[in-house]
Write a protein that holds these residues in place. Structure first.
Motif, PDB file in Angstrom:
ATOM      1  N   VAL A 146       1.035  -1.060   0.238  1.00 12.27           N
ATOM      2  CA  VAL A 146       0.252   0.104  -0.476  1.00 12.27           C
ATOM      3  C   VAL A 146       0.948   1.661  -0.190  1.00 12.27           C
ATOM      4  N   LEU A 147       0.204   2.223  -1.000  1.00 13.15           N
ATOM      5  CA  LEU A 147       1.021   3.307  -0.949  1.00 13.15           C
ATOM      6  C   LEU A 147       1.046   4.152   0.011  1.00 13.15           C
ATOM      7  N   GLN A 155       5.654   2.345  -8.212  1.00 13.32           N
ATOM      8  CA  GLN A 155       5.048   2.232  -9.803  1.00 13.32           C
ATOM      9  C   GLN A 155       4.881   0.834  -9.911  1.00 13.32           C
ATOM     10  N   ALA A 156       4.313   0.269  -9.744  1.00  9.31           N
ATOM     11  CA  ALA A 156       4.817  -1.278 -10.704  1.00  9.31           C
ATOM     12  C   ALA A 156       4.767  -0.831 -12.356  1.00  9.31           C
ATOM     13  N   PRO A 157       4.937  -1.993 -13.174  1.00  8.76           N
ATOM     14  CA  PRO A 157       6.215  -2.819 -12.859  1.00  8.76           C
ATOM     15  C   PRO A 157       7.534  -2.603 -12.179  1.00  8.76           C
ATOM     16  N   GLY A 162      15.224  -4.934  -4.513  1.00 12.59           N
ATOM     17  CA  GLY A 162      14.788  -6.380  -3.372  1.00 12.59           C
ATOM     18  C   GLY A 162      13.099  -6.249  -3.728  1.00 12.59           C
ATOM     19  N   PHE A 163      12.628  -5.591  -4.042  1.00 14.18           N
ATOM     20  CA  PHE A 163      10.896  -5.580  -4.176  1.00 14.18           C
ATOM     21  C   PHE A 163      10.672  -7.171  -4.720  1.00 14.18           C
ATOM     22  N   PRO A 164       9.754  -8.524  -4.364  1.00 13.70           N
ATOM     23  CA  PRO A 164       9.889  -9.107  -5.184  1.00 13.70           C
ATOM     24  C   PRO A 164       8.562  -8.695  -7.050  1.00 13.70           C
ATOM     25  N   PRO A 165       9.090  -9.491  -7.296  1.00 15.59           N
ATOM     26  CA  PRO A 165       8.538  -8.977  -8.957  1.00 15.59           C
ATOM     27  C   PRO A 165       6.826  -9.378  -8.255  1.00 15.59           C
ATOM     28  N   ASP A 166       6.339 -10.198  -7.923  1.00 16.64           N
ATOM     29  CA  ASP A 166       5.007 -10.392  -7.423  1.00 16.64           C
ATOM     30  C   ASP A 166       4.070  -9.629  -6.724  1.00 16.64           C
ATOM     31  N   THR A 167       5.075  -8.637  -6.597  1.00 20.34           N
ATOM     32  CA  THR A 167       3.867  -7.878  -5.258  1.00 20.34           C
ATOM     33  C   THR A 167       3.679  -7.395  -6.465  1.00 20.34           C
ATOM     34  N   GLN A 168       1.362  -7.019  -5.669  1.00 20.61           N
ATOM     35  CA  GLN A 168       0.752  -5.886  -5.723  1.00 20.61           C
ATOM     36  C   GLN A 168       0.812  -4.505  -5.400  1.00 20.61           C
ATOM     37  N   VAL A 169       0.737  -3.614  -6.331  1.00 20.44           N
ATOM     38  CA  VAL A 169       0.657  -2.287  -5.408  1.00 20.44           C
ATOM     39  C   VAL A 169      -0.799  -2.107  -5.582  1.00 20.44           C
ATOM     40  N   HIS A 170      -1.390  -1.200  -4.077  1.00 20.98           N
ATOM     41  CA  HIS A 170      -2.478  -0.503  -4.110  1.00 20.98           C
ATOM     42  C   HIS A 170      -2.451   0.618  -3.490  1.00 20.98           C
ATOM     43  N   ALA A 171      -3.270   1.931  -3.476  1.00 20.00           N
ATOM     44  CA  ALA A 171      -3.155   2.952  -3.061  1.00 20.00           C
ATOM     45  C   ALA A 171      -3.081   2.416  -1.539  1.00 20.00           C
ATOM     46  N   ASP A 172      -4.695   2.533  -1.226  1.00 21.12           N
ATOM     47  CA  ASP A 172      -4.284   2.215   0.410  1.00 21.12           C
ATOM     48  C   ASP A 172      -4.938   0.988   0.362  1.00 21.12           C
ATOM     49  N   LEU A 173      -5.286   0.411   2.419  1.00 21.84           N
ATOM     50  CA  LEU A 173      -5.112  -0.688   2.050  1.00 21.84           C
ATOM     51  C   LEU A 173      -6.670  -1.068   1.588  1.00 21.84           C
ATOM     52  N   VAL A 177      -9.101  -4.487  -0.656  1.00 24.68           N
ATOM     53  CA  VAL A 177     -10.685  -4.615  -0.292  1.00 24.68           C
ATOM     54  C   VAL A 177     -11.139  -4.896  -1.094  1.00 24.68           C
ATOM     55  N   ASP A 178     -11.184  -3.665  -2.033  1.00 24.64           N
ATOM     56  CA  ASP A 178     -11.403  -3.910  -3.396  1.00 24.64           C
ATOM     57  C   ASP A 178     -11.578  -4.944  -3.794  1.00 24.64           C
ATOM     58  N   HIS A 179      -9.814  -5.237  -4.005  1.00 19.92           N
ATOM     59  CA  HIS A 179      -9.180  -5.637  -5.251  1.00 19.92           C
ATOM     60  C   HIS A 179      -9.210  -7.651  -4.497  1.00 19.92           C
ATOM     61  N   LEU A 180      -9.186  -7.295  -3.714  1.00 17.26           N
ATOM     62  CA  LEU A 180      -9.562  -9.112  -2.785  1.00 17.26           C
ATOM     63  C   LEU A 180     -10.881  -8.947  -3.135  1.00 17.26           C
ATOM     64  N   LEU A 181     -11.992  -8.680  -2.462  1.00 15.48           N
ATOM     65  CA  LEU A 181     -13.387  -9.313  -2.836  1.00 15.48           C
ATOM     66  C   LEU A 181     -13.673  -9.457  -3.887  1.00 15.48           C
ATOM     67  N   GLY A 182     -13.130  -8.002  -4.691  1.00 13.83           N
ATOM     68  CA  GLY A 182     -13.118  -8.699  -6.757  1.00 13.83           C
ATOM     69  C   GLY A 182     -13.200  -9.207  -7.230  1.00 13.83           C
ATOM     70  N   ASP A 183     -12.067  -9.524  -6.283  1.00 14.90           N
ATOM     71  CA  ASP A 183     -11.391 -11.205  -6.967  1.00 14.90           C
ATOM     72  C   ASP A 183     -12.520 -12.101  -6.103  1.00 14.90           C
ATOM     73  N   ALA A 184     -12.561 -12.242  -5.041  1.00 18.03           N
ATOM     74  CA  ALA A 184     -13.383 -13.608  -4.360  1.00 18.03           C
ATOM     75  C   ALA A 184     -15.015 -12.882  -4.975  1.00 18.03           C
ATOM     76  N   THR A 185     -15.728 -11.924  -5.237  1.00 15.31           N
ATOM     77  CA  THR A 185     -16.667 -12.572  -5.950  1.00 15.31           C
ATOM     78  C   THR A 185     -16.612 -12.373  -7.418  1.00 15.31           C
ATOM     79  N   ASP A 186     -15.529 -12.720  -7.930  1.00 19.40           N
ATOM     80  CA  ASP A 186     -16.030 -12.849  -9.417  1.00 19.40           C
ATOM     81  C   ASP A 186     -15.774 -14.701  -9.633  1.00 19.40           C
ATOM     82  N   ARG A 187     -14.611 -14.516  -8.579  1.00 16.95           N
ATOM     83  CA  ARG A 187     -14.651 -16.475  -8.061  1.00 16.95           C
ATOM     84  C   ARG A 187     -16.090 -17.260  -7.797  1.00 16.95           C
TER      85      ARG A 187
END
Length: 191
Positions: A146-147, A155-157, A162-173, A177-187
């Motif tokens: 989170v930024l 900024q990705a990518p 030192g940053f793991p290449p699979d790091t995902q970046v979000h503006a804030d918590l 949550v929008d990202h995670l719950l959106g993915d869960a809803t999509d699944r």
């Protein structure tokens, strides 16, 4: 069935970070939308656990009573927003003590794994610093940056070294949550 778990850093992720350390409840200020984001995670069935370096203890800047007071204030504020944190894991050591629990070492996350008896592979870990992302990666967690803390311009990518290449970046918590719950809803829609 494995529990749904999200691991969070504290300072710079849930509340404003301070170069002077958060030493009292009066110095603990939640970031906009953070408490509501945790509440949304809880209501979606996620357990939320904290993994936080608290080197102010090892440096003698505050004591356990002060840390407990800060956490009691945080938990009370979170409850007022309809959320909860299930457990708080913290490293009390100063940077030079060579412990296994101070992030970027994965010791705190391994403690969580042992306590909950689960594999952390793919479990989201949300933090605001390079050491958070390194600890997440070392423990097999999915690193989410989170930024709102130490790296507001990341900024990705094109991550710094030192940053793991699979790091995902979000503006804030809340955005995480929008990202995670959106993915869960999509699944849920596709199953």
């Amino acid at each position: 069935m494995q529990i749904k778990l999200v691991i969070l850093d504290r300072d710079g992720t849930i509340n404003r970070a301070s170069d002077e350390f958060v030493k009292s409840p009066e110095e603990w200020h939640p970031l906009p939308g953070a408490l509501e984001g945790i509440s949304r995670l809880n209501h979606a069935g996620f357990h939320v656990v904290l993994a936080t370096n608290q080197s102010g203890l090892g440096r003698g800047l505050f004591d356990m009573a002060a840390l407990n007071a800060v956490h009691a204030h945080m938990l009370k504020s979170l409850a007022a927003a309809g959320g909860r944190i299930d457990a708080i894991f913290y490293c009390p050591h100063a940077p030079g003590e060579g412990c296994a629990c101070r992030k970027p070492a994965p010791g705190l996350l391994q403690q969580i794994q042992e306590r909950y008896g689960i594999d952390l592979k793919g479990v989201p870990y949300v933090g605001d610093s390079l050491r958070d992302m390194q600890a997440a990666h070392s423990a097999g967690c999915a690193p989410h940056m989170v930024l709102t803390g130490r790296h507001p311009d990341l900024q990705a990518p094109s991550f710094p070294i030192g940053f793991p290449p699979d790091t995902q970046v979000h503006a804030d918590l809340g955005a995480f949550v929008d990202h995670l719950l959106g993915d869960a809803t999509d699944r849920d829609k596709t199953s």
